[in-house]
Design a protein around this motif. Structure first.
Motif, mmCIF file in Angstrom:
data_model
loop_
_atom_site.group_PDB
_atom_site.id
_atom_site.type_symbol
_atom_site.label_atom_id
_atom_site.label_comp_id
_atom_site.label_asym_id
_atom_site.label_seq_id
_atom_site.Cartn_x
_atom_site.Cartn_y
_atom_site.Cartn_z
ATOM 1 N N LEU A 44 70.944 70.373 86.547
ATOM 2 C CA LEU A 44 69.734 69.842 87.156
ATOM 3 C C LEU A 44 69.141 68.764 86.248
ATOM 4 C CD1 LEU A 44 67.583 70.175 89.444
ATOM 5 C CD2 LEU A 44 66.419 71.758 87.909
ATOM 6 N N ARG A 45 68.664 67.696 86.856
ATOM 7 C CA ARG A 45 67.888 66.674 86.144
ATOM 8 C C ARG A 45 66.477 66.735 86.709
ATOM 9 N NH1 ARG A 45 70.118 61.215 87.007
ATOM 10 N NH2 ARG A 45 70.546 62.081 89.035
ATOM 11 N N LEU A 46 65.511 66.959 85.848
ATOM 12 C CA LEU A 46 64.132 67.131 86.275
ATOM 13 C C LEU A 46 63.282 65.970 85.794
ATOM 14 C CD1 LEU A 46 61.789 68.827 87.459
ATOM 15 C CD2 LEU A 46 61.693 70.011 85.255
ATOM 16 N N ASN A 47 62.603 65.321 86.719
ATOM 17 C CA ASN A 47 61.624 64.293 86.387
ATOM 18 C C ASN A 47 60.245 64.848 86.717
ATOM 19 O OD1 ASN A 47 63.414 62.247 85.581
ATOM 20 N ND2 ASN A 47 63.804 61.712 87.697
ATOM 21 N N VAL A 48 59.371 64.841 85.733
ATOM 22 C CA VAL A 48 57.990 65.241 85.943
ATOM 23 C C VAL A 48 57.174 63.960 85.945
ATOM 24 C CG1 VAL A 48 56.055 66.605 85.095
ATOM 25 C CG2 VAL A 48 58.405 67.451 84.801
ATOM 26 N N ILE A 110 56.557 77.076 88.285
ATOM 27 C CA ILE A 110 57.668 76.135 88.064
ATOM 28 C C ILE A 110 58.831 76.846 87.376
ATOM 29 C CG2 ILE A 110 58.363 74.015 86.876
ATOM 30 C CD1 ILE A 110 56.490 73.636 89.357
ATOM 31 N N LEU A 114 62.549 76.766 89.272
ATOM 32 C CA LEU A 114 63.679 75.965 88.800
ATOM 33 C C LEU A 114 65.024 76.677 88.947
ATOM 34 C CD1 LEU A 114 62.154 74.089 85.750
ATOM 35 C CD2 LEU A 114 62.729 73.170 88.000
ATOM 36 N N GLN A 124 68.873 67.106 91.308
ATOM 37 C CA GLN A 124 67.725 66.349 90.818
ATOM 38 C C GLN A 124 66.469 66.868 91.486
ATOM 39 O OE1 GLN A 124 68.090 62.112 90.386
ATOM 40 N NE2 GLN A 124 65.973 61.792 90.947
ATOM 41 N N LEU A 125 65.389 66.946 90.717
ATOM 42 C CA LEU A 125 64.117 67.417 91.233
ATOM 43 C C LEU A 125 63.011 66.560 90.641
ATOM 44 C CD1 LEU A 125 62.825 69.829 92.891
ATOM 45 C CD2 LEU A 125 62.440 70.901 90.685
ATOM 46 N N ILE A 127 58.973 66.594 90.203
ATOM 47 C CA ILE A 127 57.689 67.291 90.298
ATOM 48 C C ILE A 127 56.622 66.251 90.011
ATOM 49 C CG2 ILE A 127 56.189 69.065 89.327
ATOM 50 C CD1 ILE A 127 58.744 70.586 88.501
ATOM 51 N N ILE A 157 65.235 66.893 81.130
ATOM 52 C CA ILE A 157 63.855 66.917 81.610
ATOM 53 C C ILE A 157 63.146 65.720 81.007
ATOM 54 C CG2 ILE A 157 61.698 68.224 81.728
ATOM 55 C CD1 ILE A 157 63.362 70.750 81.048
#
Length: 174
Positions: A44-48, A110, A114, A124-125, A127, A157
């Protein structure tokens, strides 16, 4: 049927034939990943993303959280020109009981969600955390979330601050 007849030669030449009859979109994605991904499971690639509601909700956000109910540093003259990247602003945002209570509940949500997204094969997510201008509260909380999640999860992240530079440029003109 006519379509099968037309595709007979293509099917005969194919190295891989995938029967999608009983697959939903998630099953199909999982099959494709298993066939073509040689590097193991997809991480997973997480962009906040922090943003300002006055500039619009990000169209690529998967989850959107509104933090405009938290105390606003914009109304403290000494903090107004800074962002949540600056310690005095971050300290101000995080010192309130409302912020601490919200963040604890938000983080738990969260942290629970996840692994569920990962189990579904999401790669990819985004938030998105929004406040009025996207300069103070949302930036502080996005940065804190990235730091804390980085301690608990081993995937990419990163924080993205969509509107903090916009606010900064507006303040320079004043």
């Amino acid at each position: 049927t006519a379509e099968r007849d037309l595709l007979k030669e293509v099917k005969a030449a194919a190295e891989i034939v995938l029967d999608t009859t009983d697959l939903n979109v998630h099953g199909l994605a999982k099959e494709i990943i298993e066939i073509f991904n040689e590097d193991g499971p997809v991480q997973l690639r997480l962009n906040v993303m922090s943003f300002g509601f006055k500039h619009g909700i990000p169209i690529d956000a998967d989850l959107v959280f509104d933090v405009r109910f938290l105390p606003n540093p914009h109304y403290v003259d000494a903090l107004r020109p800074y962002t949540g990247l600056d310690k005095p602003v971050a300290d101000y945002v995080m010192k309130w009981k409302e912020t601490k209570t919200f963040y604890a509940k938000f983080y738990d949500l969260i942290k629970y969600m996840l692994p569920q997204f990962m189990k579904e094969g999401k790669s990819q997510l985004v938030i998105a955390i929004g406040c009025t201008g996207g300069q103070h509260r949302s930036v502080t909380l996005a940065e804190k979330l990235v730091r804390d999640l980085s301690d608990d999860f081993d995937f990419t992240i990163r924080a993205v601050h969509r509107d903090a530079p916009v606010e900064g440029m507006e303040n320079e003109e004043d």
